[in-house]
Scaffold this active site. Structure first.
Site, PDB file in Angstrom:
ATOM      1  N   GLU A   1     113.917 119.383 -51.638  1.00 52.37           N
ATOM      2  CA  GLU A   1     114.110 117.933 -51.733  1.00 52.37           C
ATOM      3  C   GLU A   1     112.837 117.230 -52.198  1.00 52.37           C
ATOM      4  OE1 GLU A   1     117.029 116.975 -51.744  1.00 52.37           O
ATOM      5  OE2 GLU A   1     117.864 118.833 -50.942  1.00 52.37           O
TER       6      GLU A   1
ATOM      7  N   HIS B   1     112.828 117.209 -55.845  1.00 55.88           N
ATOM      8  CA  HIS B   1     113.585 116.105 -56.444  1.00 55.88           C
ATOM      9  C   HIS B   1     112.759 114.821 -56.471  1.00 55.88           C
ATOM     10  CE1 HIS B   1     117.255 118.193 -57.115  1.00 55.88           C
ATOM     11  NE2 HIS B   1     117.543 118.398 -55.846  1.00 55.88           N
TER      12      HIS B   1
END
Length: 228
Positions: A100, A103
Protein backbone atom coordinates in the site's frame (compact mmCIF):
# COMPACT_ATOMS: atom_id res chain seq x y z
CA UNK A 1 -38.82 -25.36 -16.99
CA UNK A 2 -35.73 -23.30 -16.22
CA UNK A 3 -34.01 -21.57 -19.11
CA UNK A 4 -30.28 -22.12 -19.31
CA UNK A 5 -28.28 -19.51 -21.16
CA UNK A 6 -25.44 -21.38 -22.89
CA UNK A 7 -23.30 -18.22 -22.92
CA UNK A 8 -22.73 -18.74 -19.18
CA UNK A 9 -20.23 -21.42 -20.21
CA UNK A 10 -17.94 -18.60 -21.34
CA UNK A 11 -17.67 -17.46 -17.71
CA UNK A 12 -16.87 -20.88 -16.21
CA UNK A 13 -13.06 -20.74 -16.61
CA UNK A 14 -12.97 -17.21 -15.14
CA UNK A 15 -15.18 -18.28 -12.23
CA UNK A 16 -12.89 -21.21 -11.47
CA UNK A 17 -9.79 -19.00 -11.60
CA UNK A 18 -11.47 -16.38 -9.40
CA UNK A 19 -12.39 -19.00 -6.79
CA UNK A 20 -8.86 -20.41 -6.83
CA UNK A 21 -7.33 -16.93 -6.56
CA UNK A 22 -9.44 -16.06 -3.53
CA UNK A 23 -8.62 -19.36 -1.86
CA UNK A 24 -4.93 -18.87 -2.66
CA UNK A 25 -4.68 -15.36 -1.23
CA UNK A 26 -6.54 -16.35 1.95
CA UNK A 27 -4.46 -19.48 2.54
CA UNK A 28 -1.14 -17.78 1.70
CA UNK A 29 -1.84 -14.81 3.95
CA UNK A 30 -2.92 -17.15 6.77
CA UNK A 31 0.20 -19.29 6.35
CA UNK A 32 2.69 -16.44 6.43
CA UNK A 33 0.80 -14.57 9.12
CA UNK A 34 2.27 -17.25 11.38
CA UNK A 35 5.83 -16.28 10.37
CA UNK A 36 6.91 -13.39 12.56
CA UNK A 37 9.47 -10.94 11.21
CA UNK A 38 12.87 -10.93 12.89
CA UNK A 39 12.88 -7.18 13.51
CA UNK A 40 9.38 -7.26 14.96
CA UNK A 41 7.97 -4.17 13.27
CA UNK A 42 4.20 -4.03 12.94
CA UNK A 43 2.46 -3.27 9.67
CA UNK A 44 1.60 0.24 10.80
CA UNK A 45 5.16 0.92 11.96
CA UNK A 46 6.54 -0.39 8.69
CA UNK A 47 4.14 1.74 6.66
CA UNK A 48 5.05 4.83 8.68
CA UNK A 49 8.79 4.24 8.30
CA UNK A 50 8.54 3.67 4.54
CA UNK A 51 6.23 6.63 3.99
CA UNK A 52 8.58 8.91 5.91
CA UNK A 53 11.60 7.65 3.99
CA UNK A 54 9.74 8.58 0.78
CA UNK A 55 9.00 12.07 2.09
CA UNK A 56 5.30 11.32 2.61
CA UNK A 57 5.16 12.61 6.17
CA UNK A 58 1.66 14.01 5.67
CA UNK A 59 0.08 10.67 4.66
CA UNK A 60 -1.50 9.17 7.79
CA UNK A 61 -1.77 5.44 8.46
CA UNK A 62 -5.23 4.52 9.73
CA UNK A 63 -6.98 1.38 10.95
CA UNK A 64 -9.87 0.13 8.82
CA UNK A 65 -12.45 -2.55 9.54
CA UNK A 66 -12.54 -5.86 7.70
CA UNK A 67 -10.05 -8.50 6.66
CA UNK A 68 -7.58 -7.73 3.86
CA UNK A 69 -9.36 -4.42 3.25
CA UNK A 70 -6.03 -2.61 3.08
CA UNK A 71 -5.84 0.24 0.58
CA UNK A 72 -4.41 3.64 -0.21
CA UNK A 73 -7.02 6.36 -0.76
CA UNK A 74 -5.60 8.82 -3.36
CA UNK A 75 -8.45 11.31 -2.90
CA UNK A 76 -7.84 11.79 0.82
CA UNK A 77 -4.18 10.75 0.71
CA UNK A 78 -4.68 8.25 3.52
CA UNK A 79 -3.22 4.75 3.86
CA UNK A 80 -5.62 2.36 5.59
CA UNK A 81 -4.67 -1.03 7.01
CA UNK A 82 -6.89 -3.84 8.28
CA UNK A 83 -6.48 -4.93 11.89
CA UNK A 84 -4.39 -8.02 11.07
CA UNK A 85 -1.98 -5.93 9.02
CA UNK A 86 -2.00 -2.80 11.18
CA UNK A 87 -1.00 -4.63 14.37
CA UNK A 88 0.56 -7.73 12.82
CA UNK A 89 4.32 -8.27 12.90
CA UNK A 90 4.37 -11.17 10.43
CA UNK A 91 6.04 -11.15 7.02
CA UNK A 92 2.55 -11.26 5.52
CA UNK A 93 1.45 -8.11 7.35
CA UNK A 94 4.61 -6.25 6.38
CA UNK A 95 4.30 -7.31 2.76
CA UNK A 96 0.73 -6.01 2.51
CA UNK A 97 1.52 -2.78 4.36
CA UNK A 98 4.49 -2.00 2.13
CA UNK A 99 2.41 -2.79 -0.98
CA UNK A 100 0.00 0.00 0.00
CA UNK A 101 2.95 2.32 0.57
CA UNK A 102 3.93 1.47 -2.98
CA UNK A 103 0.60 2.88 -4.14
CA UNK A 104 1.15 6.05 -2.12
CA UNK A 105 4.52 6.55 -3.79
CA UNK A 106 2.97 5.89 -7.20
CA UNK A 107 0.51 8.67 -6.44
CA UNK A 108 3.29 11.02 -5.37
CA UNK A 109 5.24 10.32 -8.57
CA UNK A 110 2.15 10.52 -10.82
CA UNK A 111 2.79 6.97 -12.03
CA UNK A 112 1.06 6.89 -15.43
CA UNK A 113 -0.96 3.64 -15.12
CA UNK A 114 -2.24 4.75 -11.70
CA UNK A 115 -3.17 8.17 -13.07
CA UNK A 116 -5.05 6.54 -15.95
CA UNK A 117 -6.82 4.11 -13.62
CA UNK A 118 -7.90 6.90 -11.27
CA UNK A 119 -9.24 8.93 -14.19
CA UNK A 120 -11.34 5.92 -15.24
CA UNK A 121 -13.09 5.57 -11.86
CA UNK A 122 -16.05 7.90 -12.62
CA UNK A 123 -16.42 6.33 -16.08
CA UNK A 124 -16.43 2.82 -14.64
CA UNK A 125 -18.88 3.78 -11.90
CA UNK A 126 -21.30 5.02 -14.56
CA UNK A 127 -20.74 2.22 -17.04
CA UNK A 128 -21.03 -0.55 -14.46
CA UNK A 129 -24.45 0.76 -13.45
CA UNK A 130 -25.91 1.24 -16.91
CA UNK A 131 -24.04 -1.03 -19.35
CA UNK A 132 -26.08 -4.15 -18.62
CA UNK A 133 -29.39 -2.26 -18.56
CA UNK A 134 -28.77 -0.58 -21.90
CA UNK A 135 -27.44 -3.80 -23.42
CA UNK A 136 -30.44 -5.93 -22.49
CA UNK A 137 -32.91 -3.20 -23.47
CA UNK A 138 -31.21 -3.30 -26.86
CA UNK A 139 -31.50 -7.10 -27.00
CA UNK A 140 -35.19 -7.15 -26.02
CA UNK A 141 -36.05 -4.34 -28.44
CA UNK A 142 -33.90 -5.89 -31.19
CA UNK A 143 -32.01 -2.60 -31.29
CA UNK A 144 -28.45 -3.35 -32.35
CA UNK A 145 -27.26 0.19 -31.61
CA UNK A 146 -28.36 0.08 -27.96
CA UNK A 147 -26.74 -3.34 -27.55
CA UNK A 148 -23.50 -1.98 -29.00
CA UNK A 149 -23.63 1.02 -26.66
CA UNK A 150 -24.00 -1.38 -23.72
CA UNK A 151 -20.94 -3.32 -24.88
CA UNK A 152 -18.92 -0.12 -25.35
CA UNK A 153 -19.88 1.08 -21.86
CA UNK A 154 -18.85 -2.25 -20.34
CA UNK A 155 -15.53 -2.08 -22.15
CA UNK A 156 -14.62 0.74 -19.74
CA UNK A 157 -14.69 -1.78 -16.90
CA UNK A 158 -12.49 -4.13 -18.93
CA UNK A 159 -9.91 -1.41 -19.56
CA UNK A 160 -10.01 -0.53 -15.86
CA UNK A 161 -9.23 -4.12 -14.84
CA UNK A 162 -6.44 -4.42 -17.40
CA UNK A 163 -4.77 -1.14 -16.37
CA UNK A 164 -5.00 -2.30 -12.75
CA UNK A 165 -2.52 -5.10 -13.43
CA UNK A 166 0.62 -2.97 -13.99
CA UNK A 167 -0.45 -0.73 -11.08
CA UNK A 168 -0.59 -3.66 -8.67
CA UNK A 169 2.52 -5.44 -9.92
CA UNK A 170 4.52 -2.23 -9.76
CA UNK A 171 3.34 -1.57 -6.19
CA UNK A 172 4.50 -5.05 -5.18
CA UNK A 173 7.88 -4.56 -6.86
CA UNK A 174 8.32 -1.28 -5.00
CA UNK A 175 7.24 -2.94 -1.74
CA UNK A 176 9.84 -5.69 -1.91
CA UNK A 177 12.56 -3.24 -2.90
CA UNK A 178 11.70 -0.96 0.04
CA UNK A 179 11.53 -3.82 2.52
CA UNK A 180 15.00 -4.93 1.45
CA UNK A 181 16.69 -1.51 1.23
CA UNK A 182 15.28 -0.41 4.60
CA UNK A 183 16.44 -3.61 6.29
CA UNK A 184 12.88 -4.31 7.45
CA UNK A 185 12.96 -7.89 6.13
CA UNK A 186 15.85 -10.18 5.31
CA UNK A 187 16.32 -12.48 2.32
CA UNK A 188 14.30 -15.49 3.44
CA UNK A 189 11.60 -13.22 4.85
CA UNK A 190 11.44 -11.30 1.58
CA UNK A 191 10.77 -14.51 -0.34
CA UNK A 192 7.84 -15.27 1.94
CA UNK A 193 6.46 -11.74 1.66
CA UNK A 194 6.77 -12.06 -2.12
CA UNK A 195 4.62 -15.18 -2.07
CA UNK A 196 1.89 -13.24 -0.26
CA UNK A 197 2.03 -10.43 -2.82
CA UNK A 198 2.06 -12.89 -5.73
CA UNK A 199 -1.07 -14.55 -4.35
CA UNK A 200 -2.77 -11.16 -4.04
CA UNK A 201 -1.81 -10.31 -7.63
CA UNK A 202 -3.58 -13.46 -8.79
CA UNK A 203 -6.90 -11.98 -7.67
CA UNK A 204 -6.35 -9.01 -10.00
CA UNK A 205 -5.51 -11.35 -12.86
CA UNK A 206 -8.72 -13.25 -12.13
CA UNK A 207 -10.74 -10.02 -12.11
CA UNK A 208 -9.28 -8.98 -15.47
CA UNK A 209 -9.98 -12.42 -16.95
CA UNK A 210 -13.56 -12.24 -15.68
CA UNK A 211 -14.09 -8.78 -17.21
CA UNK A 212 -12.76 -9.95 -20.59
CA UNK A 213 -14.94 -13.08 -20.39
CA UNK A 214 -18.00 -10.96 -19.62
CA UNK A 215 -17.54 -8.76 -22.66
CA UNK A 216 -17.00 -11.84 -24.86
CA UNK A 217 -20.28 -13.16 -23.45
CA UNK A 218 -22.10 -9.92 -24.28
CA UNK A 219 -20.85 -10.11 -27.85
CA UNK A 220 -21.96 -13.75 -28.05
CA UNK A 221 -25.44 -12.87 -26.77
CA UNK A 222 -25.74 -10.05 -29.30
CA UNK A 223 -24.61 -12.27 -32.18
CA UNK A 224 -27.04 -15.01 -31.17
CA UNK A 225 -29.86 -12.47 -30.91
CA UNK A 226 -29.06 -11.10 -34.35
CA UNK A 227 -29.23 -14.58 -35.86
CA UNK A 228 -32.59 -15.45 -34.25
Amino acid sequence: MFYFDPTYIILVPAMIIAAYAQMKVNSTFAKFSEVQSINGYSGSQTARRLLDSAGLYDVPVELVNGRLTDHYDPRRRVLRLSRDVFYGTSVASLGVASHEVGHAIQHKESYSPLRIRNSLVPVVNFSSNFAWIIFFIGIFMANSLLADIGIILFSGAVVFQLITLPVEYNASTRALRMLKSSGTLYDDELKKAEKVLDAAALTYLAAAFMAVSQIIRLIAIKDRSSND
